[in-house]
Scaffold this motif. Structure first.
Motif, PDB file in Angstrom:
ATOM      1  N   GLU A   1       0.935  -1.299   0.157  1.00 32.13           N
ATOM      2  CA  GLU A   1       0.005   0.213   0.062  1.00 32.13           C
ATOM      3  C   GLU A   1       1.091   1.203   0.068  1.00 32.13           C
ATOM      4  OE1 GLU A   1      -3.754  -1.213   2.499  1.00 32.13           O
ATOM      5  OE2 GLU A   1      -1.974  -1.143   3.677  1.00 32.13           O
ATOM      6  N   LEU A   2       1.820   1.384   0.686  1.00 35.32           N
ATOM      7  CA  LEU A   2       2.786   2.463   0.998  1.00 35.32           C
ATOM      8  C   LEU A   2       3.516   2.787  -0.552  1.00 35.32           C
ATOM      9  CD1 LEU A   2       4.408   4.325   2.682  1.00 35.32           C
ATOM     10  CD2 LEU A   2       6.287   2.601   2.672  1.00 35.32           C
ATOM     11  N   PHE A   3       4.004   1.652  -1.050  1.00 39.87           N
ATOM     12  CA  PHE A   3       4.761   1.997  -2.355  1.00 39.87           C
ATOM     13  C   PHE A   3       3.480   2.552  -3.648  1.00 39.87           C
ATOM     14  CE2 PHE A   3       8.167  -0.703  -0.331  1.00 39.87           C
ATOM     15  CZ  PHE A   3       8.622   0.462   0.007  1.00 39.87           C
ATOM     16  N   THR A   4       2.536   1.695  -3.496  1.00 45.32           N
ATOM     17  CA  THR A   4       1.566   2.072  -4.524  1.00 45.32           C
ATOM     18  C   THR A   4       1.156   3.424  -4.241  1.00 45.32           C
ATOM     19  OG1 THR A   4       0.760  -0.338  -4.506  1.00 45.32           O
ATOM     20  CG2 THR A   4      -0.785   1.579  -5.381  1.00 45.32           C
ATOM     21  N   ARG A   5       0.904   4.045  -3.062  1.00 45.79           N
ATOM     22  CA  ARG A   5       0.518   5.259  -3.148  1.00 45.79           C
ATOM     23  C   ARG A   5       1.687   6.252  -3.207  1.00 45.79           C
ATOM     24  NH1 ARG A   5      -2.479   6.049   2.496  1.00 45.79           N
ATOM     25  NH2 ARG A   5      -2.531   8.168   1.753  1.00 45.79           N
ATOM     26  N   MET A   6       2.991   5.758  -3.064  1.00 42.75           N
ATOM     27  CA  MET A   6       4.073   6.689  -3.485  1.00 42.75           C
ATOM     28  C   MET A   6       3.922   6.751  -4.871  1.00 42.75           C
ATOM     29  SD  MET A   6       8.183   6.396  -2.298  1.00 42.75           S
ATOM     30  CE  MET A   6       8.000   4.806  -1.928  1.00 42.75           C
ATOM     31  N   ILE A   7       4.147   5.546  -5.569  1.00 39.71           N
ATOM     32  CA  ILE A   7       4.202   5.798  -6.992  1.00 39.71           C
ATOM     33  C   ILE A   7       3.071   6.628  -7.624  1.00 39.71           C
ATOM     34  CG2 ILE A   7       3.886   4.450  -9.247  1.00 39.71           C
ATOM     35  CD1 ILE A   7       5.389   1.997  -7.778  1.00 39.71           C
TER      36      ILE A   7
ATOM     37  N   GLN B   1      16.871   8.009  -9.088  1.00 40.87           N
ATOM     38  CA  GLN B   1      15.972   6.657  -9.127  1.00 40.87           C
ATOM     39  C   GLN B   1      14.728   6.840  -8.539  1.00 40.87           C
ATOM     40  OE1 GLN B   1      17.208   3.955  -6.295  1.00 40.87           O
ATOM     41  NE2 GLN B   1      17.883   5.418  -4.576  1.00 40.87           N
ATOM     42  N   TRP B   2      13.856   6.072  -9.367  1.00 41.03           N
ATOM     43  CA  TRP B   2      12.367   6.298  -9.251  1.00 41.03           C
ATOM     44  C   TRP B   2      11.777   5.089  -9.234  1.00 41.03           C
ATOM     45  CZ3 TRP B   2      11.744  10.939  -7.056  1.00 41.03           C
ATOM     46  CH2 TRP B   2      12.660  11.846  -7.483  1.00 41.03           C
ATOM     47  N   MET B   3      11.210   4.410  -8.111  1.00 41.95           N
ATOM     48  CA  MET B   3      10.211   3.301  -8.293  1.00 41.95           C
ATOM     49  C   MET B   3       9.052   3.575  -9.206  1.00 41.95           C
ATOM     50  SD  MET B   3       8.198   1.352  -5.242  1.00 41.95           S
ATOM     51  CE  MET B   3       9.639   1.132  -3.993  1.00 41.95           C
ATOM     52  N   THR B   4       8.926   2.403 -10.154  1.00 44.06           N
ATOM     53  CA  THR B   4       7.947   2.823 -11.253  1.00 44.06           C
ATOM     54  C   THR B   4       6.992   1.675 -11.100  1.00 44.06           C
ATOM     55  OG1 THR B   4       9.492   1.591 -12.625  1.00 44.06           O
ATOM     56  CG2 THR B   4       9.568   3.993 -12.767  1.00 44.06           C
ATOM     57  N   SER B   5       7.201   0.575 -10.428  1.00 44.19           N
ATOM     58  CA  SER B   5       6.117  -0.612 -10.016  1.00 44.19           C
ATOM     59  C   SER B   5       6.372  -1.382  -8.803  1.00 44.19           C
ATOM     60  CB  SER B   5       6.186  -1.550 -11.555  1.00 44.19           C
ATOM     61  OG  SER B   5       7.195  -2.243 -11.485  1.00 44.19           O
ATOM     62  N   VAL B   6       5.288  -1.923  -8.304  1.00 38.12           N
ATOM     63  CA  VAL B   6       5.577  -2.689  -7.320  1.00 38.12           C
ATOM     64  C   VAL B   6       4.574  -3.822  -7.131  1.00 38.12           C
ATOM     65  CG1 VAL B   6       3.980  -1.097  -5.948  1.00 38.12           C
ATOM     66  CG2 VAL B   6       5.617  -2.407  -4.530  1.00 38.12           C
ATOM     67  N   GLU B   7       4.706  -4.865  -6.916  1.00 39.63           N
ATOM     68  CA  GLU B   7       3.769  -6.170  -6.447  1.00 39.63           C
ATOM     69  C   GLU B   7       4.499  -6.641  -5.303  1.00 39.63           C
ATOM     70  OE1 GLU B   7       4.262  -9.407  -9.415  1.00 39.63           O
ATOM     71  OE2 GLU B   7       4.732  -7.749 -10.445  1.00 39.63           O
TER      72      GLU B   7
END
Length: 160
Positions: free
Chosen positions: A24-30, A45-51
């Motif tokens: 949830e944290l990383f989905t909201r960050m992206i 560097q940028w997070m572009t996807s998460v599962e």
């Protein structure tokens, strides 16, 4: 060359983090609903996807990581790997659980170049109640491995 996404930067309060699963944290960050960490801008560097258990970062070495010989400092690749390694573990944690890095091992296999765009994929290897491990690869646009690494994280309850 990776460009900065239109996202806020800053620290997320621990009270907020403790209420969210890593996914949830990383989905909201992206999505830009929560800030990306300031290290993202410094190291481009940028997070572009998460599962769950898997994160992808898109990155490009910035000029402030040039070493005295004119190449990209190895610390840039290590920084990107550390982000992907730790966030892969965090992405698999439930709300109220956090981590701290215990150990990181990196191997630099090719020299990254300024102006090039790379992808860093981090994936959980094992996840237990108190220890999580992950691996990550930094690859160029042709799929060549520039660097890879592993980490061990201590998993614990988050304050808040």
């Amino acid at each position: 060359m990776t460009t900065r996404p239109d996202r806020p930067l800053g620290a997320i309060p621990l009270e907020t983090m403790a209420k969210l699963s890593g996914l949830e944290l990383f989905t909201r960050m992206i999505a830009g609903e929560l800030p990306s960490p300031p290290v993202s801008e410094v190291s481009n560097q940028w997070m572009t996807s998460v599962e769950k258990g898997r994160v992808t970062w898109t990155c490009s070495p910035p000029a402030n990581f040039v070493n005295p010989m004119g190449g990209v400092h190895g610390g840039w690749a290590m920084t990107v790997l550390d982000s992907a390694l730790a966030c892969a573990v965090h992405s698999a944690l439930p709300a109220g659980r956090g981590y701290t890095t215990v150990e990181v091992k990196t191997n630099l296999t090719r020299a990254p170049r300024l102006g090039e765009t790379y992808t860093c994929l981090g994936e959980v290897i094992t996840l237990g109640r108190s220890i999580g491990t992950s691996e990550a690869k930094l690859v160029d646009q042709d799929g060549r491995v520039m660097a890879f690494g592993t980490t061990t994280c201590l998993i614990m309850d988050m304050p808040g």
